[in-house]
Write an enzyme that holds these catalytic residues in place. Structure first.
Site, PDB file in Angstrom:
ATOM      1  N   ASN A  37      23.788  -9.113  13.644  1.00  0.00           N
ATOM      2  CA  ASN A  37      24.843  -8.132  13.824  1.00  0.00           C
ATOM      3  C   ASN A  37      24.583  -6.857  13.024  1.00  0.00           C
ATOM      4  O   ASN A  37      24.420  -6.891  11.813  1.00  0.00           O
ATOM      5  CB  ASN A  37      26.177  -8.756  13.394  1.00  0.00           C
ATOM      6  CG  ASN A  37      27.377  -7.933  13.813  1.00  0.00           C
ATOM      7  OD1 ASN A  37      27.244  -6.952  14.537  1.00  0.00           O
ATOM      8  ND2 ASN A  37      28.548  -8.334  13.364  1.00  0.00           N
ATOM      9  N   HIS A 122      40.955 -18.476  12.779  1.00  0.00           N
ATOM     10  CA  HIS A 122      41.399 -17.445  11.845  1.00  0.00           C
ATOM     11  C   HIS A 122      42.848 -17.049  12.108  1.00  0.00           C
ATOM     12  O   HIS A 122      43.280 -16.978  13.260  1.00  0.00           O
ATOM     13  CB  HIS A 122      40.534 -16.193  11.973  1.00  0.00           C
ATOM     14  CG  HIS A 122      39.084 -16.434  11.752  1.00  0.00           C
ATOM     15  ND1 HIS A 122      38.125 -15.481  12.007  1.00  0.00           N
ATOM     16  CD2 HIS A 122      38.404 -17.521  11.287  1.00  0.00           C
ATOM     17  CE1 HIS A 122      36.926 -15.968  11.710  1.00  0.00           C
ATOM     18  NE2 HIS A 122      37.070 -17.205  11.277  1.00  0.00           N
ATOM     19  N   ARG A 147      41.820 -20.574   8.662  1.00  0.00           N
ATOM     20  CA  ARG A 147      41.447 -19.643   7.600  1.00  0.00           C
ATOM     21  C   ARG A 147      42.471 -18.516   7.578  1.00  0.00           C
ATOM     22  O   ARG A 147      42.723 -17.880   8.613  1.00  0.00           O
ATOM     23  CB  ARG A 147      40.054 -19.070   7.847  1.00  0.00           C
ATOM     24  CG  ARG A 147      39.461 -18.349   6.649  1.00  0.00           C
ATOM     25  CD  ARG A 147      38.297 -17.469   7.046  1.00  0.00           C
ATOM     26  NE  ARG A 147      38.750 -16.244   7.681  1.00  0.00           N
ATOM     27  CZ  ARG A 147      37.923 -15.258   8.062  1.00  0.00           C
ATOM     28  NH1 ARG A 147      36.618 -15.383   7.901  1.00  0.00           N
ATOM     29  NH2 ARG A 147      38.403 -14.169   8.634  1.00  0.00           N
ATOM     30  N   TYR A 159      38.935  -6.295   5.280  1.00  0.00           N
ATOM     31  CA  TYR A 159      38.280  -7.338   6.069  1.00  0.00           C
ATOM     32  C   TYR A 159      39.240  -8.462   6.469  1.00  0.00           C
ATOM     33  O   TYR A 159      39.934  -9.031   5.645  1.00  0.00           O
ATOM     34  CB  TYR A 159      37.120  -7.939   5.265  1.00  0.00           C
ATOM     35  CG  TYR A 159      36.623  -9.251   5.822  1.00  0.00           C
ATOM     36  CD1 TYR A 159      35.816  -9.272   6.959  1.00  0.00           C
ATOM     37  CD2 TYR A 159      37.005 -10.464   5.258  1.00  0.00           C
ATOM     38  CE1 TYR A 159      35.382 -10.466   7.496  1.00  0.00           C
ATOM     39  CE2 TYR A 159      36.565 -11.665   5.790  1.00  0.00           C
ATOM     40  CZ  TYR A 159      35.762 -11.659   6.907  1.00  0.00           C
ATOM     41  OH  TYR A 159      35.343 -12.853   7.436  1.00  0.00           O
ATOM     42  N   ASP A 210      38.612 -16.815   2.645  1.00  0.00           N
ATOM     43  CA  ASP A 210      37.305 -16.171   2.514  1.00  0.00           C
ATOM     44  C   ASP A 210      37.424 -14.960   1.594  1.00  0.00           C
ATOM     45  O   ASP A 210      38.179 -14.026   1.875  1.00  0.00           O
ATOM     46  CB  ASP A 210      36.821 -15.735   3.901  1.00  0.00           C
ATOM     47  CG  ASP A 210      35.444 -15.104   3.891  1.00  0.00           C
ATOM     48  OD1 ASP A 210      34.799 -15.094   2.831  1.00  0.00           O
ATOM     49  OD2 ASP A 210      35.013 -14.624   4.959  1.00  0.00           O
ATOM     50  N   HIS A 212      34.707 -13.165   0.878  1.00  0.00           N
ATOM     51  CA  HIS A 212      33.666 -12.291   1.436  1.00  0.00           C
ATOM     52  C   HIS A 212      32.762 -11.690   0.363  1.00  0.00           C
ATOM     53  O   HIS A 212      32.405 -10.506   0.408  1.00  0.00           O
ATOM     54  CB  HIS A 212      34.278 -11.185   2.304  1.00  0.00           C
ATOM     55  CG  HIS A 212      33.568 -11.040   3.621  1.00  0.00           C
ATOM     56  ND1 HIS A 212      32.928  -9.886   4.009  1.00  0.00           N
ATOM     57  CD2 HIS A 212      33.394 -11.915   4.633  1.00  0.00           C
ATOM     58  CE1 HIS A 212      32.387 -10.043   5.196  1.00  0.00           C
ATOM     59  NE2 HIS A 212      32.657 -11.280   5.610  1.00  0.00           N
ATOM     60  N   GLU A 236      35.800 -19.709   0.317  1.00  0.00           N
ATOM     61  CA  GLU A 236      34.526 -19.342   0.938  1.00  0.00           C
ATOM     62  C   GLU A 236      33.923 -18.080   0.335  1.00  0.00           C
ATOM     63  O   GLU A 236      34.639 -17.129   0.032  1.00  0.00           O
ATOM     64  CB  GLU A 236      34.780 -19.124   2.439  1.00  0.00           C
ATOM     65  CG  GLU A 236      33.590 -18.653   3.248  1.00  0.00           C
ATOM     66  CD  GLU A 236      33.986 -18.355   4.680  1.00  0.00           C
ATOM     67  OE1 GLU A 236      33.281 -17.547   5.318  1.00  0.00           O
ATOM     68  OE2 GLU A 236      34.991 -18.906   5.168  1.00  0.00           O
ATOM     69  N   GLU A 262      26.711 -18.223   4.949  1.00  0.00           N
ATOM     70  CA  GLU A 262      26.578 -17.570   6.246  1.00  0.00           C
ATOM     71  C   GLU A 262      25.507 -16.492   6.264  1.00  0.00           C
ATOM     72  O   GLU A 262      24.985 -16.169   7.329  1.00  0.00           O
ATOM     73  CB  GLU A 262      27.915 -16.995   6.705  1.00  0.00           C
ATOM     74  CG  GLU A 262      28.442 -15.823   5.903  1.00  0.00           C
ATOM     75  CD  GLU A 262      29.804 -15.365   6.395  1.00  0.00           C
ATOM     76  OE1 GLU A 262      29.924 -14.174   6.733  1.00  0.00           O
ATOM     77  OE2 GLU A 262      30.739 -16.181   6.435  1.00  0.00           O
ATOM     78  N   ARG A 283      27.295 -23.307   4.792  1.00  0.00           N
ATOM     79  CA  ARG A 283      27.780 -22.649   5.996  1.00  0.00           C
ATOM     80  C   ARG A 283      26.672 -21.944   6.769  1.00  0.00           C
ATOM     81  O   ARG A 283      26.930 -20.956   7.479  1.00  0.00           O
ATOM     82  CB  ARG A 283      28.885 -21.651   5.631  1.00  0.00           C
ATOM     83  CG  ARG A 283      30.095 -22.307   4.994  1.00  0.00           C
ATOM     84  CD  ARG A 283      31.295 -21.391   4.962  1.00  0.00           C
ATOM     85  NE  ARG A 283      31.694 -21.009   6.301  1.00  0.00           N
ATOM     86  CZ  ARG A 283      31.479 -19.824   6.862  1.00  0.00           C
ATOM     87  NH1 ARG A 283      30.821 -18.874   6.194  1.00  0.00           N
ATOM     88  NH2 ARG A 283      31.890 -19.565   8.088  1.00  0.00           N
ATOM     89  N   HIS A 312      28.664 -21.457  10.252  1.00  0.00           N
ATOM     90  CA  HIS A 312      29.281 -20.155  10.514  1.00  0.00           C
ATOM     91  C   HIS A 312      29.444 -19.993  12.021  1.00  0.00           C
ATOM     92  O   HIS A 312      28.534 -20.322  12.786  1.00  0.00           O
ATOM     93  CB  HIS A 312      28.344 -19.080   9.941  1.00  0.00           C
ATOM     94  CG  HIS A 312      28.855 -17.687  10.047  1.00  0.00           C
ATOM     95  ND1 HIS A 312      30.166 -17.333   9.821  1.00  0.00           N
ATOM     96  CD2 HIS A 312      28.207 -16.526  10.336  1.00  0.00           C
ATOM     97  CE1 HIS A 312      30.311 -16.025   9.959  1.00  0.00           C
ATOM     98  NE2 HIS A 312      29.141 -15.516  10.272  1.00  0.00           N
ATOM     99  N   ASP A 316      30.147 -12.668  16.298  1.00  0.00           N
ATOM    100  CA  ASP A 316      28.906 -11.898  16.335  1.00  0.00           C
ATOM    101  C   ASP A 316      27.682 -12.774  16.563  1.00  0.00           C
ATOM    102  O   ASP A 316      26.569 -12.283  16.552  1.00  0.00           O
ATOM    103  CB  ASP A 316      28.737 -11.050  15.073  1.00  0.00           C
ATOM    104  CG  ASP A 316      28.775 -11.867  13.784  1.00  0.00           C
ATOM    105  OD1 ASP A 316      28.771 -13.110  13.869  1.00  0.00           O
ATOM    106  OD2 ASP A 316      28.815 -11.268  12.704  1.00  0.00           O
ATOM    107  N   GLU A 339      33.318 -23.469  12.221  1.00  0.00           N
ATOM    108  CA  GLU A 339      34.122 -22.265  12.419  1.00  0.00           C
ATOM    109  C   GLU A 339      34.162 -21.897  13.905  1.00  0.00           C
ATOM    110  O   GLU A 339      33.158 -21.988  14.605  1.00  0.00           O
ATOM    111  CB  GLU A 339      33.542 -21.090  11.625  1.00  0.00           C
ATOM    112  CG  GLU A 339      34.365 -19.816  11.762  1.00  0.00           C
ATOM    113  CD  GLU A 339      33.798 -18.658  10.963  1.00  0.00           C
ATOM    114  OE1 GLU A 339      34.550 -17.692  10.709  1.00  0.00           O
ATOM    115  OE2 GLU A 339      32.602 -18.711  10.593  1.00  0.00           O
ATOM    116  N   TRP A 402      30.790  -5.848   0.955  1.00  0.00           N
ATOM    117  CA  TRP A 402      31.680  -6.051   2.092  1.00  0.00           C
ATOM    118  C   TRP A 402      31.593  -7.501   2.564  1.00  0.00           C
ATOM    119  O   TRP A 402      32.579  -8.148   2.774  1.00  0.00           O
ATOM    120  CB  TRP A 402      31.323  -5.127   3.270  1.00  0.00           C
ATOM    121  CG  TRP A 402      32.309  -5.323   4.382  1.00  0.00           C
ATOM    122  CD1 TRP A 402      33.578  -4.843   4.456  1.00  0.00           C
ATOM    123  CD2 TRP A 402      32.116  -6.095   5.582  1.00  0.00           C
ATOM    124  NE1 TRP A 402      34.204  -5.248   5.611  1.00  0.00           N
ATOM    125  CE2 TRP A 402      33.317  -6.045   6.323  1.00  0.00           C
ATOM    126  CE3 TRP A 402      31.076  -6.862   6.088  1.00  0.00           C
ATOM    127  CZ2 TRP A 402      33.502  -6.691   7.548  1.00  0.00           C
ATOM    128  CZ3 TRP A 402      31.238  -7.508   7.293  1.00  0.00           C
ATOM    129  CH2 TRP A 402      32.434  -7.427   8.028  1.00  0.00           C
TER     130      TRP A 402
END
Length: 402
Positions: A37, A122, A147, A159, A210, A212, A236, A262, A283, A312, A316, A339, A402
């Site tokens: 991605n 999610h 999640r 996010y 998460d 992130h 996560e 991930e 993951r 994961h 994407d 997921e 991010w």
């Protein structure tokens, strides 16, 4: 059996995807996902210009030898571009092999260890009330694990909470979307989110969260401790993926289960985490870990250290990747959860799939191979569009994870 042709198909039915399609002289074909991605064309070029020409004339049944040839033979090993490219080829080869054996892939791997695959989806909101409502809607849809993400007061959409959360990247953005982050505001607010979710929805549902990769180890330890009351299924991506040793500190201070992986590309990215039992769930996913061959090896390694799998499964990665993951999920003894963020309708039209979702569980289906294909004519209607994942800055302008 010999490989006669390799096609690299790039399409964008709402998201950009890179697909490898391998043809043989016996009429069997196989497809694999090679999507990275935000860097899709880098993988497409790697495949088209460097790997595909070396496949012509090879026996597609020699999957392990081909995998080793592309991994060890390149000298410049690992990395997301290389491993996504290898994954696309490897998954397509396993598709061919299972078709030649006239069985679904999970049977070729050793058969099913379970009847169905638990998945999580999610739920998010711009504030706590909206997030609590979103969890309720997911429960009504039959999901057993959710999640939960929430916007932070005083910050714009971040996010997993705003309008871009459905796709995470905007195909019409000429440059990456920039988000704003405050760790201190986040750490104060998130425990209130899970207090509200538990009060509204009780304890008969698994909750996940998460971060992130945005926290330092001590911040992650504090959050894990503050969330222990909510009995999360996991926390996560607590810290940046490079900080494997940082999980030692987190582990000392919280009993909240930890998940990561991930953005990992090989077993070497997670070896220490698994050997020292610093995480509970790995993951990694087929397309980013080097395909079925590599991910199966990682899953077996994880089982030695009582680490469970949790592929994961964001949008994407194409339905091909999800299909391959589900065959591994059905087989692997140390399975944890899968997921599933869902797909746009046009994505599912381009990638017809045998896998199915019912009452919070997925199943890969009984079609021979991995059960997912690509409609090449339909894919042509969705040409590639340049797109980026967002980037993140602190309130003072410092670039952050991010």
């Amino acid at each position: 059996m010999k490989i006669t042709e390799v096609k690299i198909i790039v399409c964008s039915p709402g998201r950009n995807f890179v697909t490898v399609k391998i043809f043989t002289d016996e009429g069997l074909t196989g497809v694999g996902d090679a999507t990275l991605n935000g860097r899709e064309l880098a993988v497409a070029s790697y495949l088209q210009d460097h790997l595909a020409p070396l496949l012509i004339g090879r026996d597609p049944r020699r999957i392990e030898d081909i995998w080793q040839y592309f991994y060890k033979g390149a000298y410049w090993r690992r990395g997301p571009v290389t491993m996504a490219a290898i994954a696309g080829i490897d998954t397509a080869l396993w598709d061919i092999k299972a078709k030649a054996a006239n069985m679904p892939l999970y049977q070729l791997l050793g058969g099913a260890s379970r009847e169905k695959v638990l998945c999580y989806t999610h739920a998010q909101g711009r504030d706590i009330a909206e997030a609590v409502e979103a969890v309720g809607k997911r429960k009504e849809q039959g999901y057993k694990a959710i999640r939960v993400q929430v916007g932070i007061p005083g910050l714009p959409d971040v996010y997993g909470t705003g309008a871009k959360s459905v796709t995470n990247n905007a195909l019409d953005d000429a440059v990456p979307h920039e988000e704003t982050w405050s760790t201190s505001k986040y750490l104060r607010y998130v425990p209130e989110l899970f207090k509200a979710v538990r009060e509204a929805h009780g304890w008969d549902i698994e909750l996940l969260h998460d971060t992130h990769h945005r926290l330092t180890p001590i911040e992650a330890a504090r959050l894990g401790k503050d969330l222990e009351f909510a009995r999360l299924f996991w926390l996560e991506d607590a810290v940046a993926a490079e900080h494997q040793e940082g999980f030692r500190l987190i582990r000392k201070h919280t009993t909240t289960p930890l998940a990561v992986g991930e953005v990992f590309n090989t077993i070497w990215d997670a070896r220490l985490l698994m050997e020292e039992q610093l995480i509970d769930y790995i993951r990694m996913t087929t397309v980013h870990a080097g395909g079925v061959t590599a991910l199966r090896r990682i899953m077996d390694f994880a089982s030695v250290y009582n680490v469970r799998t949790a592929c994961h499964g964001a949008m994407d990665m194409s339905p091909i990747c999800l299909g391959a993951n589900l065959h591994l999920d059905l087989w692997v003894p140390n399975f944890g959860i899968q997921e599933y963020s869902g797909y746009l309708p046009q994505i599912l039209e381009v990638f017809p799939s045998a896998w199915s979702l019912s009452d919070g569980y997925l199943h890969p289906g009984e079609a021979v191979g991995h059960g997912v294909d690509i409609d090449e004519r339909l894919a042509e209607k969705y040409p590639y569009q340049r797109a980026y994942l967002p980037v993140n800055r602190l309130e003072d302008g410092t670039l952050w994870h991010w």
